[in-house]
Design a protein around this motif. Structure first.
Motif, mmCIF file in Angstrom:
data_model
loop_
_atom_site.group_PDB
_atom_site.id
_atom_site.type_symbol
_atom_site.label_atom_id
_atom_site.label_comp_id
_atom_site.label_asym_id
_atom_site.label_seq_id
_atom_site.Cartn_x
_atom_site.Cartn_y
_atom_site.Cartn_z
ATOM 1 N N GLY A 20 0.608 -0.934 -0.058
ATOM 2 C CA GLY A 20 -0.150 -0.378 0.090
ATOM 3 C C GLY A 20 0.587 1.415 -0.015
ATOM 4 O O GLY A 20 0.578 2.073 -0.747
ATOM 5 N N GLY A 21 2.245 0.993 0.520
ATOM 6 C CA GLY A 21 2.240 2.782 0.558
ATOM 7 C C GLY A 21 3.456 2.645 -0.465
ATOM 8 O O GLY A 21 3.437 3.978 -0.884
ATOM 9 N N THR A 22 3.753 1.421 -1.415
ATOM 10 C CA THR A 22 4.965 2.037 -2.768
ATOM 11 C C THR A 22 3.300 2.330 -3.697
ATOM 12 O O THR A 22 3.568 4.071 -4.748
ATOM 13 C CB THR A 22 5.406 1.525 -3.009
ATOM 14 O OG1 THR A 22 4.518 -0.075 -2.998
ATOM 15 C CG2 THR A 22 6.580 0.835 -2.619
ATOM 16 N N LYS A 23 2.394 2.331 -3.215
ATOM 17 C CA LYS A 23 0.989 2.274 -4.504
ATOM 18 C C LYS A 23 0.473 3.765 -4.205
ATOM 19 O O LYS A 23 0.281 4.000 -4.757
ATOM 20 C CB LYS A 23 0.105 0.680 -4.432
ATOM 21 C CG LYS A 23 -0.585 1.341 -5.367
ATOM 22 C CD LYS A 23 -2.532 0.287 -4.782
ATOM 23 C CE LYS A 23 -2.070 -1.042 -5.444
ATOM 24 N NZ LYS A 23 -3.190 -2.086 -5.176
ATOM 25 N N HIS A 24 0.246 4.053 -3.094
ATOM 26 C CA HIS A 24 -0.208 5.270 -2.770
ATOM 27 C C HIS A 24 1.191 6.513 -3.041
ATOM 28 O O HIS A 24 0.936 7.667 -3.441
ATOM 29 C CB HIS A 24 -0.143 5.325 -0.844
ATOM 30 C CG HIS A 24 -0.134 6.816 -0.425
ATOM 31 N ND1 HIS A 24 1.094 7.285 -0.248
ATOM 32 C CD2 HIS A 24 -1.298 7.468 -0.001
ATOM 33 C CE1 HIS A 24 0.014 8.154 0.338
ATOM 34 N NE2 HIS A 24 -1.234 8.308 0.009
ATOM 35 N N MET A 25 2.366 6.127 -3.138
ATOM 36 C CA MET A 25 3.563 7.395 -3.507
ATOM 37 C C MET A 25 3.001 7.511 -4.908
ATOM 38 O O MET A 25 3.041 8.344 -5.185
ATOM 39 C CB MET A 25 4.627 6.398 -3.269
ATOM 40 C CG MET A 25 5.559 6.703 -2.687
ATOM 41 S SD MET A 25 7.869 6.876 -2.687
ATOM 42 C CE MET A 25 7.581 5.898 -4.288
ATOM 43 N N PHE A 26 3.024 6.496 -5.670
ATOM 44 C CA PHE A 26 3.290 6.460 -6.974
ATOM 45 C C PHE A 26 1.685 6.508 -7.677
ATOM 46 O O PHE A 26 1.938 7.329 -8.613
ATOM 47 C CB PHE A 26 3.739 4.815 -8.025
ATOM 48 C CG PHE A 26 5.406 4.340 -8.061
ATOM 49 C CD1 PHE A 26 5.505 5.157 -8.087
ATOM 50 C CD2 PHE A 26 5.522 3.393 -7.009
ATOM 51 C CE1 PHE A 26 7.498 5.111 -8.505
ATOM 52 C CE2 PHE A 26 6.381 3.031 -7.019
ATOM 53 C CZ PHE A 26 7.855 3.867 -7.777
ATOM 54 N N MET A 27 1.354 6.874 -6.877
ATOM 55 C CA MET A 27 -0.176 7.254 -6.799
ATOM 56 C C MET A 27 -0.214 8.524 -6.897
ATOM 57 O O MET A 27 -0.907 9.540 -7.922
ATOM 58 C CB MET A 27 -1.364 6.668 -5.966
ATOM 59 C CG MET A 27 -2.754 7.435 -6.403
ATOM 60 S SD MET A 27 -4.151 7.187 -5.667
ATOM 61 C CE MET A 27 -4.545 4.414 -5.364
ATOM 62 N N LEU A 28 0.194 9.649 -5.829
ATOM 63 C CA LEU A 28 0.076 10.209 -5.251
ATOM 64 C C LEU A 28 1.875 11.579 -6.818
ATOM 65 O O LEU A 28 0.983 12.228 -7.940
ATOM 66 C CB LEU A 28 1.304 11.253 -4.346
ATOM 67 C CG LEU A 28 0.343 10.571 -3.202
ATOM 68 C CD1 LEU A 28 1.591 10.783 -1.606
ATOM 69 C CD2 LEU A 28 -0.459 11.722 -2.926
ATOM 70 N N GLY A 29 2.363 10.649 -7.113
ATOM 71 C CA GLY A 29 3.446 11.392 -7.819
ATOM 72 C C GLY A 29 2.729 10.821 -9.553
ATOM 73 O O GLY A 29 2.829 12.537 -10.219
ATOM 74 N N GLU A 30 1.614 10.349 -9.933
ATOM 75 C CA GLU A 30 0.571 10.680 -10.805
ATOM 76 C C GLU A 30 0.162 11.098 -11.784
ATOM 77 O O GLU A 30 -0.072 12.100 -12.708
ATOM 78 C CB GLU A 30 0.424 9.112 -11.356
ATOM 79 C CG GLU A 30 1.431 8.124 -12.145
ATOM 80 C CD GLU A 30 0.347 6.584 -12.332
ATOM 81 O OE1 GLU A 30 0.869 5.779 -13.650
ATOM 82 O OE2 GLU A 30 -0.627 6.528 -11.856
ATOM 83 N N ASN A 31 -0.708 11.787 -10.023
ATOM 84 C CA ASN A 31 -1.971 12.887 -10.549
ATOM 85 C C ASN A 31 -1.200 14.241 -9.766
ATOM 86 O O ASN A 31 -2.388 15.496 -10.577
ATOM 87 C CB ASN A 31 -2.549 12.287 -9.344
ATOM 88 C CG ASN A 31 -3.638 10.942 -9.781
ATOM 89 O OD1 ASN A 31 -4.350 10.875 -10.551
ATOM 90 N ND2 ASN A 31 -3.078 9.343 -8.848
ATOM 91 N N LEU A 32 0.086 13.832 -9.193
ATOM 92 C CA LEU A 32 0.639 15.536 -9.682
ATOM 93 C C LEU A 32 2.032 15.777 -10.005
ATOM 94 O O LEU A 32 2.039 17.394 -10.344
ATOM 95 C CB LEU A 32 1.371 15.777 -7.867
ATOM 96 C CG LEU A 32 0.180 15.309 -6.507
ATOM 97 C CD1 LEU A 32 1.033 15.276 -5.154
ATOM 98 C CD2 LEU A 32 -0.823 17.098 -6.798
ATOM 99 N N SER A 33 1.844 15.751 -10.975
ATOM 100 C CA SER A 33 2.904 15.444 -12.235
ATOM 101 C C SER A 33 2.602 16.884 -13.212
ATOM 102 O O SER A 33 4.077 17.766 -13.558
ATOM 103 C CB SER A 33 3.528 14.679 -13.312
ATOM 104 O OG SER A 33 2.150 13.779 -14.058
ATOM 105 N N SER A 34 1.482 17.123 -13.614
ATOM 106 C CA SER A 34 1.324 18.909 -13.741
ATOM 107 C C SER A 34 1.587 20.112 -13.221
ATOM 108 O O SER A 34 2.152 21.214 -13.915
ATOM 109 C CB SER A 34 -0.263 18.735 -14.336
ATOM 110 O OG SER A 34 -0.756 19.179 -13.017
#
Length: 367
Positions: A20-34
């Motif tokens: 869950g931790g890594t999934k959460h981290m990459f979810m944030l990264g993907e959705n804040l990249s703009s």
């Protein structure tokens, strides 16, 4: 966010497991990249190649502290003009705090579950003392559920005045069509039976042995466990020893929603959680939940409304709830629909992203 310059944000995880931790981290990264330029410090794992490049990734050791990683991290922070550091989990917190002593960058630390139950008193004392000694370095401490924050305070873990709860969130998926069962699993499932799914790492925290004990009580129901980890072989041997014909280990899967959509009930037997993404994902498509009444799990559903909570030592209750749902399709639909709408209201990815975006911006403007 309306800034001319993108904020340079470094995410750190000392674990490369598909949790869950890594999934959460990459979810944030993907959705804040703009609005952010995202960098990662995480051990190598081929499953994360779509997120990592030579430019944005610093490889660090798996779950251990090495002097060279601290040196490389300091260099990486300086050469990429990192503005904010976000550490995910205890191991990442250690290396990030040391680096921040020298770099003096804002540090956001997310606990992702507080692991005291599975350690002895000495280790717990050392961890609590460590948090008191070094917790002041964090600009903000993030707890992913109300019960996790309450547990931290009861355990005398230093939180300071800048601790906040940001609930984990997941994507809003189409609701499961209970009228038309479809097999998304390439004939793995047996659709003549009720199918119960659990998605978890094979570690002590997830208490997978209890899934086997519950399966022993419900021989007419199939149990599928998705995941991998250090206890995989031990659990597989237990299944053989108990001669369980209704428990199936599926290993790691990248397409977990194919298995969720093919399932009737979600089961979690965890000893503790932060706020489990796997339960939230099951809720997001309207699967009824049966879960141990422990911190993290207890935040996800409303007992007897959007799922059922059972006490950790009472597996007969867990079996009773599963059997009750198995025998009543209308009840499965009612409970599942309640879980579906609760996820939309409280545990949406969009809500979580907005909260972190605001927090990052506030830390950037304070620099």
């Amino acid at each position: 966010m309306d800034l001319k310059k993108k904020i340079n944000l470094l995410m750190i995880s000392s674990s490369s497991s598909l949790g869950g931790g890594t999934k959460h981290m990459f979810m944030l990264g993907e959705n804040l990249s703009s609005d952010y330029k995202i960098f990662y410090a995480i051990p190598n794992n081929k499953n994360f190649h779509k997120y990592l490049t030579q430019e944005n990734h610093l490889a660090i050791a798996e779950r251990k502290l090495e002097i060279r990683d601290i040196k490389n991290l300091r260099r990486f922070i300086r050469s990429n003009s990192i503005d904010i550091i976000h550490a995910h989990g205890k191991g990442a917190g250690v290396i990030a705090r040391i680096a921040c002593v020298f770099s003096k960058k804002p540090l956001i630390y997310t606990f992702h579950g507080i692991h005291l139950r599975c350690h002895n008193r000495l280790k717990n004392f050392i961890y609590i003392a460590y948090e008191y000694l070094f917790g002041w370095i964090d600009s903000n401490k993030i707890l992913v559920s109300k019960s996790e924050k309450l547990y931290a305070r009861r355990s005398n873990i230093f939180l300071g005045n800048n601790s906040i709860v940001i609930n984990n969130g997941v994507n809003e998926m189409p609701i499961k069509d209970s009228e038309n069962k479809k097999d998304f699993t390439n004939n793995v499932y047996n659709f003549s039976k009720i199918n119960v799914i659990s998605i978890c790492r094979f570690v002590v925290q997830k208490n997978i042995q209890d899934i086997l004990e519950i399966a022993c009580l419900l021989s007419d129901i199939n149990f599928y466990i998705v995941g991998n980890g250090p206890l995989f072989r031990e659990i597989n041997n237990l299944i053989f020893k108990k001669d369980l014909k209704n428990v199936f280990l599926l290993g790691e899967k990248n397409d977990i929603f194919n298995y969720l959509y093919s399932s009737d009930i979600y089961l979690s037997t965890s000893l503790y959680e932060g706020l489990p993404l796997s339960i939230l994902e099951a809720m997001s498509i309207g699967i009824p939940i049966v879960a141990s009444n422990v911190r993290g799990n207890c935040d996800t559903i409303v007992n007897n409304k959007s799922g059922f909570l059972y006490e950790i030592n009472n597996l007969n209750d867990a079996a009773y709830y599963i059997e009750k749902l198995a025998k009543n399709k209308k009840l499965r639909e009612k409970i599942g629909n309640s879980a579906f709408y609760r996820q939309r209201r409280i545990f949406s990815k969009a809500k979580m992203i907005r909260s972190y975006d605001y927090l990052y911006l506030q830390n950037f403007l304070k620099k």
